[in-house]
Design a protein around this motif. Structure first.
Motif, mmCIF file in Angstrom:
data_model
loop_
_atom_site.group_PDB
_atom_site.id
_atom_site.type_symbol
_atom_site.label_atom_id
_atom_site.label_comp_id
_atom_site.label_asym_id
_atom_site.label_seq_id
_atom_site.Cartn_x
_atom_site.Cartn_y
_atom_site.Cartn_z
ATOM 1 N N UNK A 107 39.049 20.225 36.340
ATOM 2 C CA UNK A 107 40.425 19.736 36.211
ATOM 3 C C UNK A 107 41.226 20.592 35.238
ATOM 4 N N UNK A 108 40.574 21.046 34.177
ATOM 5 C CA UNK A 108 41.243 21.889 33.187
ATOM 6 C C UNK A 108 41.654 23.230 33.811
ATOM 7 N N UNK A 109 40.755 23.814 34.590
ATOM 8 C CA UNK A 109 41.062 25.090 35.255
ATOM 9 C C UNK A 109 42.213 24.916 36.254
ATOM 10 N N UNK A 110 42.201 23.811 36.986
ATOM 11 C CA UNK A 110 43.259 23.584 37.969
ATOM 12 C C UNK A 110 44.595 23.292 37.294
ATOM 13 N N UNK A 111 44.553 22.687 36.129
ATOM 14 C CA UNK A 111 45.775 22.469 35.345
ATOM 15 C C UNK A 111 46.334 23.802 34.856
ATOM 16 N N UNK A 112 45.467 24.693 34.431
ATOM 17 C CA UNK A 112 45.896 26.018 33.973
ATOM 18 C C UNK A 112 46.547 26.790 35.120
ATOM 19 N N UNK A 113 46.024 26.597 36.339
ATOM 20 C CA UNK A 113 46.578 27.297 37.501
ATOM 21 C C UNK A 113 47.940 26.741 37.898
#
Length: 528
Positions: free
Chosen positions: A209-215
């Protein structure tokens, strides 16, 4: 009994997501397998429940759902009466107020011969008083029901509907077998795009979820549809805090009830969600989104992970491909492991019961009423109530059934069945696996169900304490206070209005004082 019962979507799944969890309308169906003469007209072998006798009249309280309002001209209803040789005097009652009206009718002493859709709390309240016929005293006259209970190996759930006197007072509306039809789902096209692995643990879920938020910094990766209790219903077993009865879980090793929402596992659960909220990885409306709002968030890419019914994915994916990207793909995952292990939602297979008033035993047509009830558990009745009319809603070839092309090409299979009176939880008693699978119309349900059974993803159902009338009165007095305080405190912990680090101990003390300690005493005394 909110956690055990789910929501209106449990009761009807395909239409709008049950297991109300609104669970809203698929669970209102059933099924079976049968063949024989007159199949086109009846949906199965042509037999009559009462031989050549004149039809008896059976009065019936009917839960009238606005998604498929009662229609006396339904072909399936006409065939039900013809095959069973009965005339049904149906008393439609609006679904929105059904359980309240039900209590009034049951208290009046003049309930109809058969009452449909009695939820567990109402059942337990009135069964204690002698209002209902003890069904278990008449099992010799209900061989079809007895056969289905043995065939489906559903004794664990039947025990929850059995009173302290050892008797069963309701006719169960049940699933043939467990089905993995709710799951964590995620945008697998984004996992591929950013070279991420599908999460298998809660820590991995946080990182994804953190990676997708960064994207996509404007996104809130996790959304939720069914409120605070809905999220616990679907993910609680993995966290080790469910399935629960009013927040209480049964520890089989210690042979005692425990309160889940003061446990270390629950503490980890609210800490996890608070972290998602603080870092804007979860939708601020995670507990308040309506169905339409949730669908819009998922279909527009504003959110990319949720827990939901697999049957919901078809339309959301179609909208996402049209509005976001042709590669858009939400797909279900195996359960995401937490402190409770790799566990999905409870495979609850009895959602409500039909009841017969005890006074029916004094009526001259009582034996005929039992004949009709027994027929309702026959393959003939189950097939007719689910598949509908042969060559109109289903076809059969080489012993296998499928819906007709007209049904399969309709906007919703469920709606096409409702149009003829099939898939109606007032007339059907069982939905079988093969029928349910065809309605969901998603091969992933079958493959994931097979995996769930092989890997023991389904947790046990929540154990319900067998309360005396005095116990029930005490429980009623205290449980609302406990539940309301739990809900307020959960929101405060998750939204950061209270701190797990500094406020946890006071929360535990206060909720114990408000009733948890007394309720534990009551529940554990029932085990002695």
């Amino acid at each position: 009994m909110k956690e055990v019962q789910g929501s209106k979507k449990s009761k009807r799944l395909a239409g709008g997501i049950a297991l109300t969890l609104a669970m809203s309308t698929l669970l209102s169906a059933c099924s079976g397998s049968n063949s024989g003469s007159n199949a086109k007209e009846t949906g199965g072998a042509a037999t009559t429940g009462n031989g050549g006798d004149q039809p008896i009249t059976i009065s019936m309280m009917y839960d009238d759902n606005p998604s498929y309002p009662f229609n006396a001209a339904w072909p399936v209803l006409e065939q039900f009466q013809k095959l069973a040789n009965v005339k049904l005097d149906i008393q439609p009652t609006p679904d929105a107020d059904y359980q309240n009206k039900l209590k009034i009718v049951l208290s009046s002493g003049s309930a109809p011969d058969l009452v449909s859709y009695v939820e567990h709390p109402v059942y337990m309240e009135f069964a204690q008083t002698g209002v209902f016929l003890p069904i278990s005293d008449y099992m010799d006259k209900l061989p079809n029901l007895k056969k289905k209970l043995e065939q489906y190996k559903i004794s664990e759930e039947i025990d929850n509907w059995t009173l302290k006197d050892g008797k069963l007072y309701g006719l169960p509306f049940m699933f043939e077998s467990a089905m993995y039809n709710t799951a964590p789902v995620i945008r697998v096209d984004l996992l591929k795009k950013y070279n991420l692995q599908a999460p298998t643990t809660m820590d991995e879920l946080y990182n994804v979820l953190k990676k997708l938020k960064e994207a996509d910094p404007k996104s809130y990766p996790m959304a939720n549809l069914n409120g605070a209790l809905g999220l616990i219903n679907l993910s609680g077993a993995a966290w080790g805090i469910g399935p629960a009865y009013n927040g209480f879980v049964f520890n089989s090793e210690k042979n005692e009830f425990e309160y889940a929402y003061t446990s270390d596992n629950y503490k980890q659960y609210v800490t996890f969600l608070n972290r998602l909220m603080k870092e804007k990885l979860a939708d601020p409306e995670i507990f308040t989104s309506s169905t339409d709002q949730w669908k819009q968030k998922m279909a527009t890419g504003q959110s990319v992970f949720t827990y939901t019914w697999i049957s919901e994915l078809g339309q959301i994916n179609a909208d996402g491909k049209k509005n976001v990207t042709p590669d858009f793909e939400l797909a279900p995952l195996p359960p995401i492991a937490g402190p409770g292990g790799v566990k999905g939602p409870s495979a609850q297979r009895i959602n409500f019961a039909y009841v017969i008033p005890a006074t029916a035993a004094q009526k001259p047509n009582f034996d005929k009423l039992l004949e009709y009830v027994n027929w309702l558990y026959s393959d003939e009745a189950i097939n007719l109530g689910t598949w509908g009319i042969q060559d109109e809603t289903f076809v059969e070839k080489d012993g296998k059934r499928d819906f007709t092309d007209a049904v399969k090409s309709s906007d919703m299979i469920q709606k096409a069945l409702w149009n003829v009176g099939a898939s109606n939880n007032n007339f059907t008693t069982v939905f079988t696996y093969d029928w349910f699978s065809k309605v969901l119309n998603n091969p992933l349900v079958d493959s994931l169900t097979a995996e769930a059974n092989a890997k023991n993803w389904f947790p046990s159902v929540a154990k319900v304490p067998k309360l005396t009338p005095a116990d029930k009165e005490e429980e009623t007095m205290r449980s609302t206070t406990v539940h309301d305080f739990f809900m307020r405190s959960q929101e405060q912990f998750i939204y950061g209005k209270a701190s797990v680090d500094t406020d946890w101990d006071s929360y535990v003390k206060e909720i114990n004082d408000k009733g948890v300690t007394k309720l534990l005493e009551i529940y554990n005394n029932t085990l002695k």
